[in-house]
Design a protein around this motif. Structure first.
Motif, PDB file in Angstrom:
ATOM      1  N   SER A 117      51.239  26.997  26.152  1.00 22.32           N
ATOM      2  CA  SER A 117      50.261  26.272  25.341  1.00 22.32           C
ATOM      3  C   SER A 117      49.064  27.184  25.074  1.00 22.32           C
ATOM      4  O   SER A 117      48.831  28.146  25.805  1.00 22.32           O
ATOM      5  CB  SER A 117      49.805  25.001  26.065  1.00 22.32           C
ATOM      6  OG  SER A 117      49.063  25.338  27.227  1.00 22.32           O
ATOM      7  N   LYS A 118      48.327  26.870  24.025  1.00 23.31           N
ATOM      8  CA  LYS A 118      47.128  27.660  23.710  1.00 23.31           C
ATOM      9  C   LYS A 118      46.142  27.624  24.871  1.00 23.31           C
ATOM     10  O   LYS A 118      45.497  28.627  25.175  1.00 23.31           O
ATOM     11  CB  LYS A 118      46.469  27.152  22.434  1.00 23.31           C
ATOM     12  CG  LYS A 118      47.258  27.441  21.182  1.00 23.31           C
ATOM     13  CD  LYS A 118      46.493  27.004  19.955  1.00 23.31           C
ATOM     14  CE  LYS A 118      47.368  27.016  18.733  1.00 23.31           C
ATOM     15  NZ  LYS A 118      47.445  28.215  18.017  1.00 23.31           N
ATOM     16  N   GLU A 119      46.050  26.482  25.528  1.00 26.16           N
ATOM     17  CA  GLU A 119      45.140  26.348  26.672  1.00 26.16           C
ATOM     18  C   GLU A 119      45.569  27.277  27.808  1.00 26.16           C
ATOM     19  O   GLU A 119      44.730  27.952  28.413  1.00 26.16           O
ATOM     20  CB  GLU A 119      45.100  24.892  27.169  1.00 26.16           C
ATOM     21  CG  GLU A 119      44.511  23.907  26.192  1.00 26.16           C
ATOM     22  CD  GLU A 119      45.502  23.405  25.140  1.00 26.16           C
ATOM     23  OE1 GLU A 119      45.069  22.653  24.246  1.00 26.16           O
ATOM     24  OE2 GLU A 119      46.699  23.766  25.185  1.00 26.16           O
ATOM     25  N   MET A 120      46.884  27.327  28.084  1.00 31.15           N
ATOM     26  CA  MET A 120      47.376  28.198  29.159  1.00 31.15           C
ATOM     27  C   MET A 120      47.218  29.665  28.774  1.00 31.15           C
ATOM     28  O   MET A 120      46.877  30.494  29.614  1.00 31.15           O
ATOM     29  CB  MET A 120      48.837  27.885  29.492  1.00 31.15           C
ATOM     30  CG  MET A 120      49.367  28.699  30.664  1.00 31.15           C
ATOM     31  SD  MET A 120      48.450  28.426  32.209  1.00 31.15           S
ATOM     32  CE  MET A 120      49.165  26.880  32.730  1.00 31.15           C
ATOM     33  N   GLN A 121      47.440  29.994  27.533  1.00 34.96           N
ATOM     34  CA  GLN A 121      47.246  31.371  27.090  1.00 34.96           C
ATOM     35  C   GLN A 121      45.795  31.805  27.328  1.00 34.96           C
ATOM     36  O   GLN A 121      45.547  32.909  27.815  1.00 34.96           O
ATOM     37  CB  GLN A 121      47.617  31.523  25.619  1.00 34.96           C
ATOM     38  CG  GLN A 121      49.093  31.446  25.343  1.00 34.96           C
ATOM     39  CD  GLN A 121      49.403  31.484  23.850  1.00 34.96           C
ATOM     40  OE1 GLN A 121      48.566  31.842  23.026  1.00 34.96           O
ATOM     41  NE2 GLN A 121      50.619  31.098  23.486  1.00 34.96           N
ATOM     42  N   ALA A 122      44.866  30.922  26.984  1.00 36.96           N
ATOM     43  CA  ALA A 122      43.443  31.235  27.177  1.00 36.96           C
ATOM     44  C   ALA A 122      43.117  31.365  28.661  1.00 36.96           C
ATOM     45  O   ALA A 122      42.373  32.287  29.065  1.00 36.96           O
ATOM     46  CB  ALA A 122      42.573  30.162  26.531  1.00 36.96           C
TER      47      ALA A 122
ATOM     48  N   THR B  10      37.210  33.478  39.643  1.00 35.90           N
ATOM     49  CA  THR B  10      38.658  33.650  39.588  1.00 35.90           C
ATOM     50  C   THR B  10      39.363  32.436  40.191  1.00 35.90           C
ATOM     51  O   THR B  10      40.349  31.948  39.637  1.00 35.90           O
ATOM     52  CB  THR B  10      39.078  34.951  40.302  1.00 35.90           C
ATOM     53  OG1 THR B  10      38.379  36.054  39.705  1.00 35.90           O
ATOM     54  CG2 THR B  10      40.574  35.196  40.202  1.00 35.90           C
ATOM     55  N   VAL B  11      38.857  31.951  41.321  1.00 37.21           N
ATOM     56  CA  VAL B  11      39.446  30.770  41.961  1.00 37.21           C
ATOM     57  C   VAL B  11      39.332  29.561  41.041  1.00 37.21           C
ATOM     58  O   VAL B  11      40.272  28.765  40.925  1.00 37.21           O
ATOM     59  CB  VAL B  11      38.773  30.499  43.329  1.00 37.21           C
ATOM     60  CG1 VAL B  11      39.158  29.124  43.864  1.00 37.21           C
ATOM     61  CG2 VAL B  11      39.140  31.587  44.323  1.00 37.21           C
ATOM     62  N   LYS B  12      38.199  29.421  40.365  1.00 41.63           N
ATOM     63  CA  LYS B  12      38.007  28.298  39.441  1.00 41.63           C
ATOM     64  C   LYS B  12      39.048  28.344  38.322  1.00 41.63           C
ATOM     65  O   LYS B  12      39.662  27.326  37.988  1.00 41.63           O
ATOM     66  CB  LYS B  12      36.591  28.323  38.862  1.00 41.63           C
ATOM     67  CG  LYS B  12      36.296  27.169  37.946  1.00 41.63           C
ATOM     68  CD  LYS B  12      34.877  27.229  37.417  1.00 41.63           C
ATOM     69  CE  LYS B  12      34.635  26.078  36.466  1.00 41.63           C
ATOM     70  NZ  LYS B  12      33.821  26.428  35.345  1.00 41.63           N
ATOM     71  N   VAL B  13      39.253  29.516  37.750  1.00 41.42           N
ATOM     72  CA  VAL B  13      40.249  29.645  36.668  1.00 41.42           C
ATOM     73  C   VAL B  13      41.655  29.414  37.216  1.00 41.42           C
ATOM     74  O   VAL B  13      42.490  28.783  36.556  1.00 41.42           O
ATOM     75  CB  VAL B  13      40.134  31.018  35.962  1.00 41.42           C
ATOM     76  CG1 VAL B  13      41.268  31.222  34.965  1.00 41.42           C
ATOM     77  CG2 VAL B  13      38.790  31.139  35.273  1.00 41.42           C
ATOM     78  N   LYS B  14      41.911  29.893  38.429  1.00 45.18           N
ATOM     79  CA  LYS B  14      43.221  29.662  39.046  1.00 45.18           C
ATOM     80  C   LYS B  14      43.474  28.162  39.203  1.00 45.18           C
ATOM     81  O   LYS B  14      44.559  27.665  38.888  1.00 45.18           O
ATOM     82  CB  LYS B  14      43.296  30.353  40.409  1.00 45.18           C
ATOM     83  CG  LYS B  14      44.640  30.174  41.102  1.00 45.18           C
ATOM     84  CD  LYS B  14      44.609  30.723  42.512  1.00 45.18           C
ATOM     85  CE  LYS B  14      43.744  29.836  43.362  1.00 45.18           C
ATOM     86  NZ  LYS B  14      44.267  29.345  44.596  1.00 45.18           N
ATOM     87  N   ASP B  15      42.470  27.427  39.642  1.00 42.36           N
ATOM     88  CA  ASP B  15      42.599  25.974  39.783  1.00 42.36           C
ATOM     89  C   ASP B  15      42.798  25.302  38.426  1.00 42.36           C
ATOM     90  O   ASP B  15      43.587  24.367  38.298  1.00 42.36           O
ATOM     91  CB  ASP B  15      41.377  25.394  40.492  1.00 42.36           C
ATOM     92  CG  ASP B  15      41.290  25.818  41.950  1.00 42.36           C
ATOM     93  OD1 ASP B  15      42.316  26.276  42.507  1.00 42.36           O
ATOM     94  OD2 ASP B  15      40.190  25.686  42.537  1.00 42.36           O
ATOM     95  N   GLU B  16      42.091  25.780  37.401  1.00 41.23           N
ATOM     96  CA  GLU B  16      42.259  25.235  36.047  1.00 41.23           C
ATOM     97  C   GLU B  16      43.679  25.486  35.546  1.00 41.23           C
ATOM     98  O   GLU B  16      44.277  24.632  34.878  1.00 41.23           O
ATOM     99  CB  GLU B  16      41.241  25.854  35.085  1.00 41.23           C
ATOM    100  CG  GLU B  16      39.814  25.418  35.336  1.00 41.23           C
ATOM    101  CD  GLU B  16      38.800  26.182  34.493  1.00 41.23           C
ATOM    102  OE1 GLU B  16      39.194  27.003  33.625  1.00 41.23           O
ATOM    103  OE2 GLU B  16      37.596  25.973  34.717  1.00 41.23           O
ATOM    104  N   ARG B  17      44.218  26.659  35.881  1.00 42.22           N
ATOM    105  CA  ARG B  17      45.603  26.951  35.474  1.00 42.22           C
ATOM    106  C   ARG B  17      46.579  26.002  36.160  1.00 42.22           C
ATOM    107  O   ARG B  17      47.551  25.556  35.533  1.00 42.22           O
ATOM    108  CB  ARG B  17      45.984  28.401  35.807  1.00 42.22           C
ATOM    109  CG  ARG B  17      45.410  29.402  34.871  1.00 42.22           C
ATOM    110  CD  ARG B  17      46.044  30.754  34.929  1.00 42.22           C
ATOM    111  NE  ARG B  17      46.445  31.229  36.235  1.00 42.22           N
ATOM    112  CZ  ARG B  17      47.079  32.374  36.447  1.00 42.22           C
ATOM    113  NH1 ARG B  17      47.377  33.168  35.431  1.00 42.22           N
ATOM    114  NH2 ARG B  17      47.411  32.750  37.646  1.00 42.22           N
TER     115      ARG B  17
END
Length: 178
Positions: free
Chosen positions: A138-143, A113-120
């Motif tokens: 963006s499609k990336e942010m939606q994903a 979850t932290v990894k995805v939060k950082d990616e966001r």
């Protein structure tokens, strides 16, 4: 004299109290009071400690399991008491469930979850828009939002299972005290 029962009640009470406080008081008040970035920073600091408690306290609770007092004396205590055939479903199963759910959140779901939060956060910089701003994204942010929501949902579900197992064991413990 060393009394397992006192330590058992204290470790169980700390486990249940921390679960209820984090799930229904501290987390909710923090979400309502703090800005999203502040809330995220706070949760990132709290969750490793909270999940560590959820992992360690069932072990402490098992180690301090007091033997049942009968007319024949005192039954097995500590891990031997937890593993005793008559306690496997009423004691071992709920404490093992809390341990497994705690370690799952600590070592698997929390870090993912932290990894995805950082990616966001990185995607927010690229998009010039926060992940929680109104659409379109963006499609990336939606994903990333979808992935974060799914991981957060799994973590919440695992936490709920942990809380229910802890409460179930509390009813077992309460029956032993009567």
């Amino acid at each position: 004299m060393f009394d397992l029962g006192s330590f058992h009640i204290l470790s169980y009470g700390t486990l249940l109290g921390s679960q209820i406080y984090q799930s229904f008081i501290g987390g909710i008040i923090s979400f309502r009071t703090l800005s999203r970035p502040q809330f995220s920073t706070l949760q990132s600091a709290i969750f490793p400690v909270y999940f560590s408690l959820q992992t360690a306290l069932p072990i402490v609770t098992a180690l301090t399991f007091p033997g049942e007092r009968t007319v024949l004396g005192v039954g097995p205590s500590s891990v031997n008491g937890v593993l005793a055939p008559k306690n496997r479903f009423t004691t071992l199963l709920p404490l093992a469930t809390v341990f497994v759910t705690g370690i799952t959140n600590l070592l698997v779901l929390g870090p993912k979850t932290v990894k995805v939060k950082d990616e966001r956060m990185q995607q927010e910089i690229r998009d010039g828009k926060k992940s929680y701003d109104p659409p379109p994204h963006s499609k990336e942010m939606q994903a990333l939002n979808k992935k974060f929501g799914r991981l957060h949902g799994y973590s919440t579900l695992v936490n709920l299972v942990s809380l229910l197992a802890t409460m179930y064991y509390g009813t077992v413990l309460g029956q032993r005290l009567c």
